[in-house]
Design a protein around this motif. Structure first.
Motif, PDB file in Angstrom:
ATOM      1  N   LYS A 171       0.825  -1.207   0.000  1.00 16.23           N
ATOM      2  CA  LYS A 171       0.000   0.000   0.000  1.00 16.23           C
ATOM      3  C   LYS A 171       0.861   1.260   0.000  1.00 16.23           C
ATOM      4  N   MET A 172       1.934   1.246   0.770  1.00 22.45           N
ATOM      5  CA  MET A 172       2.772   2.435   0.870  1.00 22.45           C
ATOM      6  C   MET A 172       3.565   2.673  -0.409  1.00 22.45           C
ATOM      7  N   LEU A 173       4.036   1.607  -1.035  1.00 24.90           N
ATOM      8  CA  LEU A 173       4.783   1.781  -2.279  1.00 24.90           C
ATOM      9  C   LEU A 173       3.877   2.260  -3.406  1.00 24.90           C
ATOM     10  N   ARG A 174       2.634   1.787  -3.419  1.00 25.22           N
ATOM     11  CA  ARG A 174       1.702   2.233  -4.454  1.00 25.22           C
ATOM     12  C   ARG A 174       1.344   3.702  -4.292  1.00 25.22           C
ATOM     13  N   SER A 175       1.209   4.147  -3.067  1.00 29.83           N
ATOM     14  CA  SER A 175       0.840   5.544  -2.823  1.00 29.83           C
ATOM     15  C   SER A 175       2.056   6.452  -2.692  1.00 29.83           C
ATOM     16  N   ASN A 176       3.243   5.891  -2.922  1.00 26.18           N
ATOM     17  CA  ASN A 176       4.494   6.654  -2.828  1.00 26.18           C
ATOM     18  C   ASN A 176       4.661   7.284  -1.445  1.00 26.18           C
ATOM     19  N   ALA A 177       4.205   6.566  -0.426  1.00 31.98           N
ATOM     20  CA  ALA A 177       4.307   7.074   0.940  1.00 31.98           C
ATOM     21  C   ALA A 177       5.728   6.893   1.455  1.00 31.98           C
ATOM     22  N   ARG A 178       6.033   7.607   2.512  1.00 37.22           N
ATOM     23  CA  ARG A 178       7.353   7.521   3.123  1.00 37.22           C
ATOM     24  C   ARG A 178       7.503   6.209   3.889  1.00 37.22           C
ATOM     25  N   ILE A 179       8.651   5.561   3.707  1.00 39.58           N
ATOM     26  CA  ILE A 179       8.937   4.335   4.441  1.00 39.58           C
ATOM     27  C   ILE A 179      10.445   4.182   4.564  1.00 39.58           C
ATOM     28  N   VAL A 180      10.887   3.672   5.670  1.00 35.80           N
ATOM     29  CA  VAL A 180      12.312   3.545   5.932  1.00 35.80           C
ATOM     30  C   VAL A 180      12.964   2.623   4.901  1.00 35.80           C
ATOM     31  N   HIS A 181      14.175   2.975   4.487  1.00 33.58           N
ATOM     32  CA  HIS A 181      15.021   2.256   3.532  1.00 33.58           C
ATOM     33  C   HIS A 181      14.649   2.515   2.071  1.00 33.58           C
ATOM     34  N   PHE A 182      13.401   2.823   1.764  1.00 32.52           N
ATOM     35  CA  PHE A 182      12.993   2.907   0.365  1.00 32.52           C
ATOM     36  C   PHE A 182      12.606   4.332  -0.039  1.00 32.52           C
ATOM     37  N   ASN A 183      11.793   4.967   0.750  1.00 39.28           N
ATOM     38  CA  ASN A 183      11.414   6.355   0.478  1.00 39.28           C
ATOM     39  C   ASN A 183      11.445   7.092   1.811  1.00 39.28           C
ATOM     40  N   ASP A 184      12.634   7.170   2.363  1.00 38.82           N
ATOM     41  CA  ASP A 184      12.801   7.609   3.747  1.00 38.82           C
ATOM     42  C   ASP A 184      12.828   9.124   3.859  1.00 38.82           C
ATOM     43  N   ILE A 185      12.654   9.601   5.089  1.00 39.33           N
ATOM     44  CA  ILE A 185      12.797  11.019   5.377  1.00 39.33           C
ATOM     45  C   ILE A 185      14.273  11.326   5.620  1.00 39.33           C
ATOM     46  N   ASP A 186      14.581  12.603   5.701  1.00 35.73           N
ATOM     47  CA  ASP A 186      15.971  13.008   5.931  1.00 35.73           C
ATOM     48  C   ASP A 186      16.270  12.973   7.435  1.00 35.73           C
ATOM     49  N   SER A 187      16.323  11.770   7.964  1.00 32.22           N
ATOM     50  CA  SER A 187      16.679  11.562   9.369  1.00 32.22           C
ATOM     51  C   SER A 187      17.353  10.203   9.484  1.00 32.22           C
ATOM     52  N   PHE A 188      18.467  10.174  10.171  1.00 32.02           N
ATOM     53  CA  PHE A 188      19.194   8.916  10.312  1.00 32.02           C
ATOM     54  C   PHE A 188      18.639   8.054  11.443  1.00 32.02           C
ATOM     55  N   TYR A 189      17.796   8.635  12.307  1.00 31.16           N
ATOM     56  CA  TYR A 189      17.296   7.888  13.462  1.00 31.16           C
ATOM     57  C   TYR A 189      16.484   6.645  13.074  1.00 31.16           C
ATOM     58  N   PRO A 190      15.563   6.703  12.103  1.00 35.38           N
ATOM     59  CA  PRO A 190      14.843   5.473  11.742  1.00 35.38           C
ATOM     60  C   PRO A 190      15.767   4.365  11.240  1.00 35.38           C
ATOM     61  N   THR A 191      16.733   4.729  10.394  1.00 34.18           N
ATOM     62  CA  THR A 191      17.693   3.726   9.922  1.00 34.18           C
ATOM     63  C   THR A 191      18.504   3.162  11.080  1.00 34.18           C
ATOM     64  N   LEU A 192      18.953   4.037  11.969  1.00 34.38           N
ATOM     65  CA  LEU A 192      19.725   3.582  13.124  1.00 34.38           C
ATOM     66  C   LEU A 192      18.888   2.679  14.020  1.00 34.38           C
ATOM     67  N   LEU A 193      17.597   2.986  14.156  1.00 35.30           N
ATOM     68  CA  LEU A 193      16.721   2.157  14.983  1.00 35.30           C
ATOM     69  C   LEU A 193      16.606   0.746  14.418  1.00 35.30           C
ATOM     70  N   THR A 194      16.418   0.628  13.116  1.00 33.33           N
ATOM     71  CA  THR A 194      16.313  -0.706  12.518  1.00 33.33           C
ATOM     72  C   THR A 194      17.618  -1.487  12.674  1.00 33.33           C
ATOM     73  N   LEU A 195      18.745  -0.807  12.549  1.00 33.75           N
ATOM     74  CA  LEU A 195      20.036  -1.483  12.717  1.00 33.75           C
ATOM     75  C   LEU A 195      20.242  -1.929  14.161  1.00 33.75           C
ATOM     76  N   LEU A 196      19.798  -1.117  15.115  1.00 35.90           N
ATOM     77  CA  LEU A 196      19.922  -1.500  16.521  1.00 35.90           C
ATOM     78  C   LEU A 196      19.042  -2.703  16.843  1.00 35.90           C
ATOM     79  N   VAL A 197      17.827  -2.724  16.302  1.00 35.95           N
ATOM     80  CA  VAL A 197      16.932  -3.862  16.542  1.00 35.95           C
ATOM     81  C   VAL A 197      17.521  -5.136  15.946  1.00 35.95           C
ATOM     82  N   ALA A 198      18.035  -5.044  14.730  1.00 30.62           N
ATOM     83  CA  ALA A 198      18.637  -6.219  14.091  1.00 30.62           C
ATOM     84  C   ALA A 198      19.855  -6.703  14.873  1.00 30.62           C
ATOM     85  N   SER A 199      20.687  -5.775  15.326  1.00 31.47           N
ATOM     86  CA  SER A 199      21.887  -6.154  16.082  1.00 31.47           C
ATOM     87  C   SER A 199      21.516  -6.752  17.435  1.00 31.47           C
ATOM     88  N   ALA A 200      20.531  -6.156  18.118  1.00 32.79           N
ATOM     89  CA  ALA A 200      20.108  -6.678  19.417  1.00 32.79           C
ATOM     90  C   ALA A 200      19.510  -8.075  19.278  1.00 32.79           C
TER      91      ALA A 200
END
Length: 336
Positions: A171-200
Motif C-alpha cells: 500500500k505504501m509503495l503504491r501511494s508513494n508514501a514515506r517508508i524507511v530504507h525505500f522512500n525515507d525522510i531526511d533523518s538517520f534515526y529510523p535507519t539507526l533504529l532498525t540497525l539497533l533492533v537487528a543487532s540486538a
C-alpha cells in the motif's frame, strides 16, 4: 616586627612538632579473634544447587500454566505402592514460594523435588521438571522474557507480522508514501533504529546459543542495569536502552518532518520493519546464518540512506532540504 617573627617561629615549631608526632604514630591493624565460620554440608549443598539451578529456598514464582498439581505427602511416599497419596492444585497467577528442596537419587523420573507453598494451608511437593515449565519467576522482566520466548506466540507473531508487512509495504509503495530504507525522510534515526533492533536480536540469539547458562541466570534474576551484569549481558542491555532512546528520537524527528497522518503511517511502517528484523535475525542467528544477513543488512541500510535519502543540500531561497541541486520543490527557486 620582632614580635611577628617570634610568632612565626613558634608556629613553625609547633607545626614541625605535630608532624613529627604524627609520623611516629603507627596504627596497628585491627585483628579479630573470631575464626571464620565454616559452611555446613547443608549450606554447601544449597550454594551448589543455586549455582546450577539459579534459585533456592524462599525464591518466589508465579504460576503460568492453567494449573499445577502438588503432592501433599513427602516425596518418598510417592514411591511406595502401599501408601495412598493425596494432591492439591494451584491455579494460574497463584504466587508460590520455595519452602524446601530435596534430592532423591533413587527417583528415575527426576531426582529434584521442590516444596512450594501458596499459603500456610496450601503447600506440597512437585518434580522440578514439572514445576519450572509451569511457573515464572515473580518478576515482570522474567515474565516478559517468558512471554516472548513462547513458541506458539512467536509463530503467531511471525504470521501476523508477515501479513501486515506485505500489505503495508504494498500500500505504501503504491501511494508513494514515506517508508524507511525505500522512500525515507531526511533523518538517520529510523535507519539507526532498525540497525539497533537487528543487532540486538542477533546478540540475543547469540547469548542463547553460546552462553545459555548466563541467559538462564538473567532470566531468574533480571535487571535493567547494564553495569550490574556480566559483559556479554551488559552489551545486550545497553543495546536495549539505545533502542528506546533512538526510538524516541525517531518519533520526535518524524513528528517534525511529516504531517500527522503521514507520520502515523510512517511510524507504523517503521514498527513493521523493526518487527520483521527482530523475527528474522533472532531466528536465523540460531543457525549461524544471521551473522551474514546482519552484515548485508547493515551495508544495504547505510547505502540506501546515504545515497538516496540523505539531503545533502539546502535551498538558498527558502532553506528547505534538497537531495540534489536544481529546482526547489517548495519554492521553485533554481539551485545551481
Amino acid at each position: 616586627m620582632q614580635k611577628s617573627k617570634s610568632m612565626v617561629r613558634q608556629f613553625l615549631l609547633l607545626l614541625l612538632t605535630a608532624l613529627t608526632l604524627a609520623s611516629c604514630y603507627h596504627r596497628s591493624p585491627t585483628t579479630s579473634d573470631a575464626l571464620p565460620v565454616p559452611y555446613s554440608a547443608e549450606q554447601l549443598d544449597s550454594i551448589s544447587f543455586y549455582s546450577r539451578h539459579h534459585y533456592s529456598e524462599n525464591f518466589n514464582f508465579v504460576v503460568r500454566a492453567d494449573s499445577l498439581v502438588l503432592l501433599r505427602q513427602q516425596p518418598e511416599e510417592a514411591f511406595s505402592e502401599l501408601l495412598t497419596t493425596d494432591s492439591l492444585t494451584v491455579r494460574r497467577h497463584d504466587r508460590l514460594v520455595v519452602a524446601d528442596i530435596r534430592m532423591l537419587p533413587t527417583d528415575s523420573i527426576d531426582s529434584v523435588w521442590v516444596q512450594v507453598a501458596r499459603d500456610q494451608h496450601t503447600i506440597g511437593w512437585v518434580h522440578e521438571s514439572d514445576l519450572l515449565p509451569a511457573v515464572d519467576p515473580d518478576d515482570p522482566i522474567s515474565q516478559f522474557i517468558s512471554t516472548f520466548s513462547d513458541v506458539h506466540l512467536l509463530i503467531f507473531l511471525i504470521i501476523i507480522v508477515a501479513i501486515g508487512f506485505v500489505y503495508l509495504m504494498r500500500k505504501m509503495l503504491r501511494s508513494n508514501a514515506r517508508i524507511v530504507h525505500f522512500n525515507d525522510i531526511d533523518s538517520f534515526y529510523p535507519t539507526l533504529l532498525t540497525l539497533l533492533v537487528a543487532s540486538a536480536a542477533t546478540f540475543y540469539a547469540s547469548i542463547q546459543t553460546f552462553a545459555p547458562d548466563v541467559w538462564r541466570h538473567f532470566y531468574f534474576h533480571p535487571t535493567l542495569n547494564p553495569f550490574a551484569t556480566p559483559p556479554i549481558l551488559s552489551v545486550f542491555l545497553i543495546s536495549i536502552w539505545a533502542i528506546l532512546i533512538v526510538g524516541l528520537a525517531a518519533v520526535d524527528d518524524v513528528r517534525h518532518q511529516l504531517p500527522l497522518g503521514e507520520a502515523v503511517v510512517y511510524l507504523c511502517g517503521l514498527a513493521a520493519v523493526c518487527a520483521v528484523d527482530y523475527i528474522i535475525f533472532s531466528l536465523t542467528t540460531l543457525y549461524f546464518v544471521g551473522y551474514l544477513l546482519l552484515g548485508a543488512y547493515v551495508y544495504f541500510a547505510l547505502r540506501q540512506y546515504f545515497q538516496h535519502n540523505r539531503a545533502g543540500f539546502i535551498c538558498g531561497n527558502c532553506g528547505a532540504k534538497l537531495h540534489h541541486k536544481g529546482r526547489c520543490p517548495h519554492c521553485g527557486a533554481e539551485n545551481l
